[in-house]
Design a protein around this motif. Structure first.
Motif, PDB file in Angstrom:
ATOM      1  N   PRO A  11       0.846  -1.187   0.000  1.00 17.96           N
ATOM      2  CA  PRO A  11       0.000   0.000   0.000  1.00 17.96           C
ATOM      3  C   PRO A  11       0.893   1.253   0.000  1.00 17.96           C
ATOM      4  N   ARG A  12       0.492   2.245  -0.763  1.00 20.26           N
ATOM      5  CA  ARG A  12       1.267   3.476  -0.843  1.00 20.26           C
ATOM      6  C   ARG A  12       0.993   4.314   0.393  1.00 20.26           C
ATOM      7  N   SER A  13       2.032   4.910   0.922  1.00 13.01           N
ATOM      8  CA  SER A  13       1.868   5.769   2.087  1.00 13.01           C
ATOM      9  C   SER A  13       2.606   7.069   1.834  1.00 13.01           C
ATOM     10  N   PHE A  14       2.257   8.053   2.603  1.00 17.61           N
ATOM     11  CA  PHE A  14       2.924   9.337   2.493  1.00 17.61           C
ATOM     12  C   PHE A  14       3.320   9.760   3.882  1.00 17.61           C
ATOM     13  N   PRO A  15       4.523  10.072   4.122  1.00 14.62           N
ATOM     14  CA  PRO A  15       5.633  10.181   3.192  1.00 14.62           C
ATOM     15  C   PRO A  15       6.167   8.805   2.809  1.00 14.62           C
ATOM     16  N   ARG A  16       6.739   8.751   1.630  1.00  9.04           N
ATOM     17  CA  ARG A  16       7.340   7.498   1.175  1.00  9.04           C
ATOM     18  C   ARG A  16       8.596   7.232   1.986  1.00  9.04           C
ATOM     19  N   ARG A  17       8.766   5.982   2.389  1.00  8.90           N
ATOM     20  CA  ARG A  17       9.905   5.595   3.229  1.00  8.90           C
ATOM     21  C   ARG A  17      10.619   4.400   2.625  1.00  8.90           C
ATOM     22  N   ASP A  18      11.903   4.272   2.974  1.00  2.00           N
ATOM     23  CA  ASP A  18      12.652   3.095   2.534  1.00  2.00           C
ATOM     24  C   ASP A  18      12.413   1.954   3.517  1.00  2.00           C
ATOM     25  N   ALA A  19      13.122   0.852   3.322  1.00  2.00           N
ATOM     26  CA  ALA A  19      12.920  -0.339   4.164  1.00  2.00           C
ATOM     27  C   ALA A  19      13.251  -0.087   5.634  1.00  2.00           C
ATOM     28  N   GLU A  20      14.155   0.863   5.900  1.00  2.00           N
ATOM     29  CA  GLU A  20      14.522   1.173   7.282  1.00  2.00           C
ATOM     30  C   GLU A  20      13.582   2.196   7.920  1.00  2.00           C
ATOM     31  N   GLY A  21      12.665   2.745   7.159  1.00  2.00           N
ATOM     32  CA  GLY A  21      11.722   3.721   7.691  1.00  2.00           C
ATOM     33  C   GLY A  21      12.150   5.167   7.498  1.00  2.00           C
ATOM     34  N   ARG A  22      13.206   5.394   6.697  1.00  2.00           N
ATOM     35  CA  ARG A  22      13.689   6.759   6.453  1.00  2.00           C
ATOM     36  C   ARG A  22      12.901   7.389   5.312  1.00  2.00           C
ATOM     37  N   ILE A  23      12.589   8.663   5.440  1.00  2.00           N
ATOM     38  CA  ILE A  23      11.851   9.375   4.403  1.00  2.00           C
ATOM     39  C   ILE A  23      12.731   9.463   3.161  1.00  2.00           C
ATOM     40  N   LEU A  24      12.147   9.150   2.001  1.00  2.00           N
ATOM     41  CA  LEU A  24      12.928   9.023   0.774  1.00  2.00           C
ATOM     42  C   LEU A  24      13.290  10.335   0.094  1.00  2.00           C
ATOM     43  N   THR A  25      12.399  11.325   0.111  1.00  2.00           N
ATOM     44  CA  THR A  25      12.667  12.550  -0.640  1.00  2.00           C
ATOM     45  C   THR A  25      12.484  13.778   0.227  1.00  2.00           C
ATOM     46  N   LEU A  26      13.206  14.827  -0.136  1.00  2.00           N
ATOM     47  CA  LEU A  26      13.055  16.104   0.567  1.00  2.00           C
ATOM     48  C   LEU A  26      11.645  16.641   0.387  1.00  2.00           C
ATOM     49  N   GLY A  27      11.068  16.437  -0.787  1.00  2.00           N
ATOM     50  CA  GLY A  27       9.699  16.887  -1.032  1.00  2.00           C
ATOM     51  C   GLY A  27       8.708  16.255  -0.077  1.00  2.00           C
ATOM     52  N   ASP A  28       8.873  14.967   0.185  1.00  2.00           N
ATOM     53  CA  ASP A  28       7.995  14.293   1.144  1.00  2.00           C
ATOM     54  C   ASP A  28       8.191  14.854   2.549  1.00  2.00           C
ATOM     55  N   LEU A  29       9.449  15.048   2.935  1.00  5.17           N
ATOM     56  CA  LEU A  29       9.736  15.582   4.262  1.00  5.17           C
ATOM     57  C   LEU A  29       9.152  16.986   4.427  1.00  5.17           C
ATOM     58  N   LEU A  30       9.371  17.846   3.438  1.00  4.91           N
ATOM     59  CA  LEU A  30       8.829  19.210   3.504  1.00  4.91           C
ATOM     60  C   LEU A  30       7.307  19.199   3.465  1.00  4.91           C
ATOM     61  N   GLY A  31       6.732  18.371   2.597  1.00  2.00           N
ATOM     62  CA  GLY A  31       5.278  18.334   2.483  1.00  2.00           C
ATOM     63  C   GLY A  31       4.590  17.939   3.775  1.00  2.00           C
ATOM     64  N   VAL A  32       5.062  16.869   4.375  1.00  2.00           N
ATOM     65  CA  VAL A  32       4.431  16.383   5.608  1.00  2.00           C
ATOM     66  C   VAL A  32       4.717  17.331   6.773  1.00  2.00           C
ATOM     67  N   SER A  33       5.942  17.841   6.868  1.00  3.16           N
ATOM     68  CA  SER A  33       6.258  18.730   7.985  1.00  3.16           C
ATOM     69  C   SER A  33       5.494  20.055   7.868  1.00  3.16           C
ATOM     70  N   LEU A  34       5.350  20.595   6.660  1.00  5.14           N
ATOM     71  CA  LEU A  34       4.581  21.832   6.504  1.00  5.14           C
ATOM     72  C   LEU A  34       3.088  21.605   6.711  1.00  5.14           C
ATOM     73  N   ALA A  35       2.589  20.426   6.328  1.00  3.17           N
ATOM     74  CA  ALA A  35       1.190  20.095   6.618  1.00  3.17           C
ATOM     75  C   ALA A  35       0.973  20.023   8.131  1.00  3.17           C
ATOM     76  N   GLY A  36       1.917  19.423   8.844  1.00  2.00           N
ATOM     77  CA  GLY A  36       1.832  19.383  10.304  1.00  2.00           C
ATOM     78  C   GLY A  36       1.891  20.767  10.915  1.00  2.00           C
ATOM     79  N   LEU A  37       2.707  21.637  10.335  1.00  2.00           N
ATOM     80  CA  LEU A  37       2.797  23.011  10.818  1.00  2.00           C
ATOM     81  C   LEU A  37       1.467  23.737  10.629  1.00  2.00           C
ATOM     82  N   VAL A  38       0.853  23.574   9.473  1.00  2.17           N
ATOM     83  CA  VAL A  38      -0.445  24.217   9.216  1.00  2.17           C
ATOM     84  C   VAL A  38      -1.492  23.700  10.202  1.00  2.17           C
ATOM     85  N   ILE A  39      -1.502  22.407  10.447  1.00  4.58           N
ATOM     86  CA  ILE A  39      -2.438  21.840  11.422  1.00  4.58           C
ATOM     87  C   ILE A  39      -2.182  22.444  12.805  1.00  4.58           C
ATOM     88  N   GLY A  40      -0.912  22.583  13.176  1.00  6.31           N
ATOM     89  CA  GLY A  40      -0.578  23.183  14.464  1.00  6.31           C
ATOM     90  C   GLY A  40      -1.030  24.624  14.573  1.00  6.31           C
TER      91      GLY A  40
END
Length: 142
Positions: free
Chosen positions: A7-36
């Motif tokens: 199943p696809r998830s966001f942010p995309r992660r590798d097998a170790e659980g690390r976020i794969l792209t800067l875009g994913d990291l920025l997208g999720v962190s800025l979404a969390g900021l807006v929610i906050g």
């Protein structure tokens, strides 16, 4: 969906659980900021409506709680070593400095607004330094 498809998830992660792209990291962190920020505005509005103080007095830096949680999760996904510690410390130092500078430039605004702006600057700066720093250092240290 077949049993072979993940199943696809966001942010995309590798097998170790690390976020794969800067875009994913920025997208999720800025979404969390807006929610906050929205949560802070809601609480401010509710307390101001009840007469428990003026609107906008809460420190907007509190909006950074969800992005910090994401950053901590990504930090833990990297194996223990100098790369993750140095990247995190550099990101924190530069991010806090940039956030404080932004808050200082917006000093005439209510604390909710200037703090939220500072939290946004911190979030972007930390994410960029952390992501590129930890990947670069991990390649260098093996």
């Amino acid at each position: 969906m077949s049993t072979d498809e993940q199943p696809r998830s966001f942010p995309r992660r590798d097998a170790e659980g690390r976020i794969l792209t800067l875009g994913d990291l920025l997208g999720v962190s800025l979404a969390g900021l807006v929610i906050g920020v929205l949560a802070l505005v809601l609480f401010e509005w509710a307390f101001a409506t009840m007469g428990a103080g003026g609107f906008g007095r809460t420190n907007g830096w509190l909006a950074v709680i969800l992005p910090l949680w994401l950053f901590w999760d990504d930090f833990r996904a990297w194996e223990f070593g100098a790369a993750r510690v140095l990247a995190a410390l550099a990101g924190i130092a530069v991010g806090v400095l940039a956030g404080l500078l932004a808050a200082g430039l917006a000093a005439g605004l209510p604390p909710l607004v200037s703090g939220a702006l500072a939290a946004a600057v911190f979030t972007v700066v930390y994410a960029v330094i952390w992501f590129h720093g930890v990947h670069w250092l991990a390649r260098r240290t093996g």
